[in-house]
Design an enzyme around this catalytic site. Structure first.
Site, PDB file in Angstrom:
ATOM      1  N   ILE A 183       0.833  -1.206   0.000  1.00 52.66           N
ATOM      2  CA  ILE A 183       0.000   0.000   0.000  1.00 52.66           C
ATOM      3  C   ILE A 183       0.870   1.261   0.000  1.00 52.66           C
ATOM      4  O   ILE A 183       0.418   2.323  -0.440  1.00 52.66           O
ATOM      5  CB  ILE A 183      -0.993  -0.033   1.198  1.00 52.66           C
ATOM      6  CG1 ILE A 183      -2.232   0.774   0.905  1.00 52.66           C
ATOM      7  CG2 ILE A 183      -0.317   0.376   2.502  1.00 52.66           C
ATOM      8  CD1 ILE A 183      -3.390   0.462   1.847  1.00 52.66           C
ATOM      9  N   HIS A 229       6.540 -11.671   5.508  1.00 47.32           N
ATOM     10  CA  HIS A 229       6.466 -11.097   4.158  1.00 47.32           C
ATOM     11  C   HIS A 229       7.844 -10.655   3.694  1.00 47.32           C
ATOM     12  O   HIS A 229       8.663 -10.205   4.481  1.00 47.32           O
ATOM     13  CB  HIS A 229       5.502  -9.909   4.114  1.00 47.32           C
ATOM     14  CG  HIS A 229       5.753  -8.874   5.172  1.00 47.32           C
ATOM     15  ND1 HIS A 229       5.334  -9.037   6.480  1.00 47.32           N
ATOM     16  CD2 HIS A 229       6.382  -7.686   5.120  1.00 47.32           C
ATOM     17  CE1 HIS A 229       5.688  -7.984   7.181  1.00 47.32           C
ATOM     18  NE2 HIS A 229       6.343  -7.151   6.392  1.00 47.32           N
ATOM     19  N   PHE A 230       8.062 -10.808   2.402  1.00 45.79           N
ATOM     20  CA  PHE A 230       9.257 -10.258   1.752  1.00 45.79           C
ATOM     21  C   PHE A 230       8.815  -9.046   0.941  1.00 45.79           C
ATOM     22  O   PHE A 230       7.813  -9.102   0.234  1.00 45.79           O
ATOM     23  CB  PHE A 230       9.883 -11.267   0.791  1.00 45.79           C
ATOM     24  CG  PHE A 230      10.758 -12.305   1.443  1.00 45.79           C
ATOM     25  CD1 PHE A 230      10.796 -12.473   2.812  1.00 45.79           C
ATOM     26  CD2 PHE A 230      11.550 -13.123   0.655  1.00 45.79           C
ATOM     27  CE1 PHE A 230      11.611 -13.435   3.401  1.00 45.79           C
ATOM     28  CE2 PHE A 230      12.367 -14.092   1.228  1.00 45.79           C
ATOM     29  CZ  PHE A 230      12.391 -14.255   2.599  1.00 45.79           C
ATOM     30  N   ASN A 282      11.718  -7.869   7.276  1.00 48.72           N
ATOM     31  CA  ASN A 282      11.933  -7.295   8.605  1.00 48.72           C
ATOM     32  C   ASN A 282      11.367  -8.227   9.671  1.00 48.72           C
ATOM     33  O   ASN A 282      10.229  -8.675   9.556  1.00 48.72           O
ATOM     34  CB  ASN A 282      11.234  -5.932   8.704  1.00 48.72           C
ATOM     35  CG  ASN A 282      11.731  -4.948   7.648  1.00 48.72           C
ATOM     36  OD1 ASN A 282      12.899  -4.953   7.297  1.00 48.72           O
ATOM     37  ND2 ASN A 282      10.833  -4.125   7.141  1.00 48.72           N
ATOM     38  N   GLN A 337       9.538  -4.497  11.655  1.00 51.38           N
ATOM     39  CA  GLN A 337       8.350  -5.307  11.353  1.00 51.38           C
ATOM     40  C   GLN A 337       7.110  -4.653  11.954  1.00 51.38           C
ATOM     41  O   GLN A 337       7.063  -4.379  13.153  1.00 51.38           O
ATOM     42  CB  GLN A 337       8.503  -6.733  11.901  1.00 51.38           C
ATOM     43  CG  GLN A 337       7.327  -7.620  11.508  1.00 51.38           C
ATOM     44  CD  GLN A 337       7.518  -9.093  11.865  1.00 51.38           C
ATOM     45  OE1 GLN A 337       8.419  -9.453  12.606  1.00 51.38           O
ATOM     46  NE2 GLN A 337       6.635  -9.924  11.337  1.00 51.38           N
TER      47      GLN A 337
HETATM   48  P1  AMP Z   1       6.881  -4.322   7.564  1.00 56.11           P
HETATM   49  O1  AMP Z   1       7.009  -2.927   8.097  1.00 56.11           O
HETATM   50  O2  AMP Z   1       8.152  -4.906   7.022  1.00 56.11           O
HETATM   51  O3  AMP Z   1       6.175  -5.240   8.551  1.00 56.11           O
HETATM   52  O4  AMP Z   1       5.969  -4.213   6.278  1.00 56.11           O
HETATM   53  C1  AMP Z   1       4.592  -4.126   6.319  1.00 56.11           C
HETATM   54  C2  AMP Z   1       4.165  -3.520   5.013  1.00 56.11           C
HETATM   55  O5  AMP Z   1       2.788  -3.769   4.842  1.00 56.11           O
HETATM   56  C3  AMP Z   1       4.370  -2.011   4.925  1.00 56.11           C
HETATM   57  O6  AMP Z   1       5.266  -1.706   3.870  1.00 56.11           O
HETATM   58  C4  AMP Z   1       2.964  -1.476   4.656  1.00 56.11           C
HETATM   59  O7  AMP Z   1       2.940  -0.413   3.731  1.00 56.11           O
HETATM   60  C5  AMP Z   1       2.263  -2.690   4.108  1.00 56.11           C
HETATM   61  N1  AMP Z   1       0.817  -2.715   4.312  1.00 56.11           N
HETATM   62  C6  AMP Z   1       0.138  -2.456   5.449  1.00 56.11           C
HETATM   63  N2  AMP Z   1      -1.190  -2.594   5.247  1.00 56.11           N
HETATM   64  C7  AMP Z   1      -1.343  -2.951   3.959  1.00 56.11           C
HETATM   65  C8  AMP Z   1      -2.474  -3.247   3.129  1.00 56.11           C
HETATM   66  N3  AMP Z   1      -3.734  -3.192   3.607  1.00 56.11           N
HETATM   67  N4  AMP Z   1      -2.256  -3.563   1.831  1.00 56.11           N
HETATM   68  C9  AMP Z   1      -1.018  -3.620   1.340  1.00 56.11           C
HETATM   69  N5  AMP Z   1       0.100  -3.371   2.068  1.00 56.11           N
HETATM   70  C10 AMP Z   1      -0.059  -3.037   3.353  1.00 56.11           C
END
Ligand code: AMP
Ligand code: ZN
Length: 142
Positions: free
Chosen positions: A33, A101-102, A88, A95
């Protein structure tokens, strides 16, 4: 498999919207997002697992097996100059969503939005010290 309060499990199940890139029995890929750079894609295992520590070998194999083809599709679609893959784990490492997730982040130039810096300490450790560090890890492998 699914974790009730998990944002990404809800995305896999279609309860929350996503811009889907790819899906098979084991993997779901969709646009982040936040789009750190254009084409920033998240790849997640369908099996809920909190982060890399919690991930069993079979899930990891199935999950990572799809990453090269998604990376190549990003390359074909956006023609980036590079690609960073980032994962992360835990708060200090950034995280924020607790479903593994990657991040696949295509790179276009040094100021494309992905701030990437780390310190190289090649001269700070002797070979003996590096071997000691390696031993601490190898002895901990289960
Ligand atoms: P992290 O900070 O490595 O845990 O990454 C989580 C990622 O999820 C972030 O880059 C957010 O922008 C992404 N994210 C959070 N909510 C959504 C969503 N509803 N759809 C797509 N990506 C998302
Ligand atoms: Zn989940």
């Amino acid at each position: 498999m699914r974790h009730e309060d998990c944002l990404f499990c809800k995305i896999i199940d279609g309860e929350l919207p996503s811009a889907k890139v790819y899906e098979d029995d084991h993997v779901y890929a969709f646009m982040d997002i936040s789009q750190v750079t254009e084409g920033h894609t998240l790849v997640i295992p369908k099996k809920h697992t909190i982060n890399i520590y919690e991930t069993d070998e079979e899930t990891a194999k199935n999950f990572f097996g799809s990453v090269p083809k998604i990376a190549n599709a990003i390359k074909k679609a956006f023609n980036p100059v590079g690609l960073n893959i980032l994962n992360n784990n835990d708060i200090l490492a950034g995280q924020t969503v607790y479903h593994l997730h990657f991040h696949l982040i295509p790179r276009y130039d040094e100021n494309d939005g992905f701030d990437y810096k780390w310190t190289m300490n090649r001269d700070e450790y002797s070979q003996e010290e590096r071997e000691d560090l390696a031993k601490r890890i190898s002895q901990a492998i289960e």
